[in-house]
Enzyme design. Structure first.
Site, mmCIF file in Angstrom:
data_model
loop_
_atom_site.group_PDB
_atom_site.id
_atom_site.type_symbol
_atom_site.label_atom_id
_atom_site.label_comp_id
_atom_site.label_asym_id
_atom_site.label_seq_id
_atom_site.Cartn_x
_atom_site.Cartn_y
_atom_site.Cartn_z
ATOM 1 N N ILE A 122 0.848 -1.206 0.000
ATOM 2 C CA ILE A 122 0.000 0.000 0.000
ATOM 3 C C ILE A 122 0.879 1.251 0.000
ATOM 4 O O ILE A 122 0.573 2.244 -0.668
ATOM 5 C CB ILE A 122 -0.988 -0.029 1.187
ATOM 6 C CG1 ILE A 122 -1.803 -1.331 1.147
ATOM 7 C CG2 ILE A 122 -1.927 1.184 1.133
ATOM 8 C CD1 ILE A 122 -2.672 -1.588 2.356
ATOM 9 N N ASP A 136 15.409 1.311 9.943
ATOM 10 C CA ASP A 136 14.362 0.978 10.903
ATOM 11 C C ASP A 136 13.923 2.235 11.656
ATOM 12 O O ASP A 136 14.755 3.081 12.000
ATOM 13 C CB ASP A 136 14.964 -0.038 11.893
ATOM 14 C CG ASP A 136 13.920 -0.699 12.754
ATOM 15 O OD1 ASP A 136 13.766 -1.927 12.642
ATOM 16 O OD2 ASP A 136 13.262 0.013 13.554
ATOM 17 N N ASN A 156 7.774 -4.615 16.543
ATOM 18 C CA ASN A 156 7.898 -3.982 15.224
ATOM 19 C C ASN A 156 6.778 -2.985 14.948
ATOM 20 O O ASN A 156 7.011 -1.944 14.349
ATOM 21 C CB ASN A 156 7.916 -5.044 14.128
ATOM 22 C CG ASN A 156 8.243 -4.434 12.779
ATOM 23 O OD1 ASN A 156 9.347 -3.938 12.574
ATOM 24 N ND2 ASN A 156 7.290 -4.424 11.876
ATOM 25 N N THR A 203 -6.456 -0.752 10.490
ATOM 26 C CA THR A 203 -7.034 -1.966 9.900
ATOM 27 C C THR A 203 -8.412 -2.282 10.459
ATOM 28 O O THR A 203 -8.721 -1.944 11.611
ATOM 29 C CB THR A 203 -6.103 -3.171 10.189
ATOM 30 O OG1 THR A 203 -6.776 -4.381 9.826
ATOM 31 C CG2 THR A 203 -5.752 -3.282 11.660
ATOM 32 N N TYR A 220 -2.020 -8.493 15.934
ATOM 33 C CA TYR A 220 -1.890 -7.520 14.839
ATOM 34 C C TYR A 220 -2.890 -6.373 15.052
ATOM 35 O O TYR A 220 -2.510 -5.195 15.087
ATOM 36 C CB TYR A 220 -2.133 -8.225 13.490
ATOM 37 C CG TYR A 220 -2.268 -7.272 12.336
ATOM 38 C CD1 TYR A 220 -1.182 -6.510 11.910
ATOM 39 C CD2 TYR A 220 -3.484 -7.109 11.672
ATOM 40 C CE1 TYR A 220 -1.311 -5.621 10.855
ATOM 41 C CE2 TYR A 220 -3.626 -6.230 10.622
ATOM 42 C CZ TYR A 220 -2.533 -5.487 10.216
ATOM 43 O OH TYR A 220 -2.672 -4.597 9.180
ATOM 44 N N PHE A 250 -10.218 -2.232 4.981
ATOM 45 C CA PHE A 250 -10.784 -3.585 4.901
ATOM 46 C C PHE A 250 -9.844 -4.386 3.973
ATOM 47 O O PHE A 250 -8.657 -4.389 4.219
ATOM 48 C CB PHE A 250 -12.267 -3.508 4.538
ATOM 49 C CG PHE A 250 -13.064 -3.097 5.763
ATOM 50 C CD1 PHE A 250 -12.877 -1.843 6.348
ATOM 51 C CD2 PHE A 250 -13.894 -3.986 6.406
ATOM 52 C CE1 PHE A 250 -13.518 -1.482 7.539
ATOM 53 C CE2 PHE A 250 -14.562 -3.634 7.591
ATOM 54 C CZ PHE A 250 -14.371 -2.380 8.151
ATOM 55 N N LEU A 286 -6.365 -13.736 -0.330
ATOM 56 C CA LEU A 286 -7.179 -14.550 -1.238
ATOM 57 C C LEU A 286 -6.927 -14.245 -2.720
ATOM 58 O O LEU A 286 -6.643 -15.166 -3.493
ATOM 59 C CB LEU A 286 -8.670 -14.347 -0.897
ATOM 60 C CG LEU A 286 -9.624 -15.145 -1.783
ATOM 61 C CD1 LEU A 286 -9.436 -16.638 -1.591
ATOM 62 C CD2 LEU A 286 -11.074 -14.743 -1.506
ATOM 63 N N ARG A 289 -16.192 -10.611 2.459
ATOM 64 C CA ARG A 289 -15.255 -9.525 2.749
ATOM 65 C C ARG A 289 -15.529 -8.336 1.827
ATOM 66 O O ARG A 289 -16.138 -8.474 0.776
ATOM 67 C CB ARG A 289 -13.805 -9.993 2.519
ATOM 68 C CG ARG A 289 -13.325 -11.035 3.516
ATOM 69 C CD ARG A 289 -13.114 -10.438 4.891
ATOM 70 N NE ARG A 289 -12.662 -11.424 5.853
ATOM 71 C CZ ARG A 289 -13.462 -12.204 6.575
ATOM 72 N NH1 ARG A 289 -14.782 -12.132 6.424
ATOM 73 N NH2 ARG A 289 -12.970 -13.052 7.450
ATOM 74 N N ARG A 301 -10.371 -21.120 8.905
ATOM 75 C CA ARG A 301 -9.128 -20.550 9.422
ATOM 76 C C ARG A 301 -9.448 -19.867 10.754
ATOM 77 O O ARG A 301 -10.422 -19.104 10.824
ATOM 78 C CB ARG A 301 -8.579 -19.531 8.413
ATOM 79 C CG ARG A 301 -7.217 -18.978 8.754
ATOM 80 C CD ARG A 301 -6.655 -18.131 7.611
ATOM 81 N NE ARG A 301 -7.410 -16.910 7.389
ATOM 82 C CZ ARG A 301 -7.087 -15.978 6.493
ATOM 83 N NH1 ARG A 301 -6.033 -16.150 5.717
ATOM 84 N NH2 ARG A 301 -7.814 -14.900 6.356
#
Ligand code: UFG
Length: 328
Positions: A12, A50, A91, A116, A140, A168, A189, A220, A281
């Protein structure tokens, strides 16, 4: 005056850098290249390293007139975050806090943050609103939510204004065909189904067909990466115009099931896509669909890629011309 893009060599991030360059912006990029690709950076000034490297960050802020930051740099594998939570806290959260500290030290007061849908966890209702409860189901999502909260307090204490964008399902590739999605390992996917179309995988495994959805597979909300990129620029413009801090969902508002996506890929590519029904999953909610009304109304954001077939076409164009990703 420059915009610092962290993680600008990622999926992204690189698409956002492309849009910023198109608009004539001065862009400075920092990326560790652990997940990112040097080849995906189409311009700007690049620093490899970093965010926790204080000396490097001081150098970047001193060498460039950084007016604002768009912050993508993070690990983003939900499953891995459950196996190795501290890797994600380290991280994703600690490096974000280091970045914020450097912004404070150098007087940079605007940041757009890559958040997210994983901050919501199991949705309380569909479509999901920004005001809905946030109960992440994995580290996450937890690290992203924790940084959103840090941003809120940093705004109150230091006047650092932020826009947090909760994506999304990001997908598709740049219309030029020059940049696209190249993750190692790939877990998403659409690229996986396209790898089946390319003959790189024998079949796609559908993770469960016993969900409470029309065809039993998860639904989704898929959103083109360039539409996401544009939203970052609108959010930044709003902050530049004196706008207050805010949180926005970014999705199309439309849901597609896993089976529907596989069928769309068959239509777009003209290839056979063998499919196998596998186990569910862990941690997958049945349905995730965004309400993006807030960003549409407040920032006048309008996705350009409204058809899922068009989105898949851009991804297919990238994958068939770069079957090995950037290694080609
Ligand atoms: N899926 C399969 N087979 C596969 C891969 C995926 O059936 O081989 C299914 C998943 O179960 C899911 C859907 O396809 O129902 C989409 O899966 P992705 O892995 O592509 O995307 P997710 O919805 O799991 O993840 C996205 C973002 C994450 C974010 C998450 C929020 O990629 O960064 O939404 O829940 F954290």
């Amino acid at each position: 005056m420059a915009i610092l893009v962290t993680g600008g060599a990622g999926y992204i991030g690189s698409h956002t850098v492309a849009e910023l360059l198109d608009k004539g912006e001065e862009v400075v990029i920092i990326d560790s290249l652990i997940k990112g690709h040097r080849e995906s950076i189409l311009g700007g000034r690049f620093y490899e390293g970093d965010l926790r490297d204080g000396e490097l960050m001081d150098k970047i802020f001193k060498e460039n007139d950084i007016e604002s930051v768009i912050h993508f740099a993070a690990y983003s594998l939900v499953g891995e975050s459950v196996q190795e939570p501290l890797k994600y806290y380290n991280n994703n959260l600690m490096s974000s806090i280091s970045l914020l500290n450097k912004m404070k030290e150098h007087g940079t007061k605007k940041i757009v943050f890559s958040s997210t849908a994983a901050v919501y966890g199991e949705p309380e209702s569909i479509p999901i609103l920004e005001s809905d409860r946030t109960v992440p189901k994995n580290p996450y999502g937890e690290t992203k939510l924790a940084f959103e909260k840090a941003l809120k307090w940093a705004d109150e204490a230091y006047g650092i204004k932020y826009a947090s964008l909760r994506y999304f399902n990001a997908c598709g590739a740049h219309v030029s065909g020059k940049i696209g999605e190249d993750h190692m390992p790939e877990t998403h996917l659409i690229p996986l189904v396209l790898q089946v179309a390319l003959g790189q995988r024998e079949h796609i495994t559908i993770y469960g067909d016993d969900y409470a959805t029309d065809d039993g597979t998860c639904v989704r909300d898929y959103i083109h990466v360039t539409d996401l990129a544009d939203a970052h620029i609108l959010a930044l413009n709003k902050l530049n115009a004196g706008g207050h801090s805010n949180i926005y969902n970014l999705g199309s508002g439309e849901g597609f099931s896993v089976k529907e996506i596989v069928e769309k890929v068959r239509e777009v590519t003209g290839h056979k896509i063998p499919q196998v029904i596998g186990e569910r999953r862990a941690g997958d909610p049945a349905v995730l669909i965004a309400s993006s009304e807030k960003i549409k109304q407040e920032l006048n954001w309008q996705p350009k890629y409204e058809s899922i077939s068009k989105i898949i076409e851009t991804a297919w164009n990238w994958h068939k011309n770069h079957p090995k990703g950037y290694k080609l």
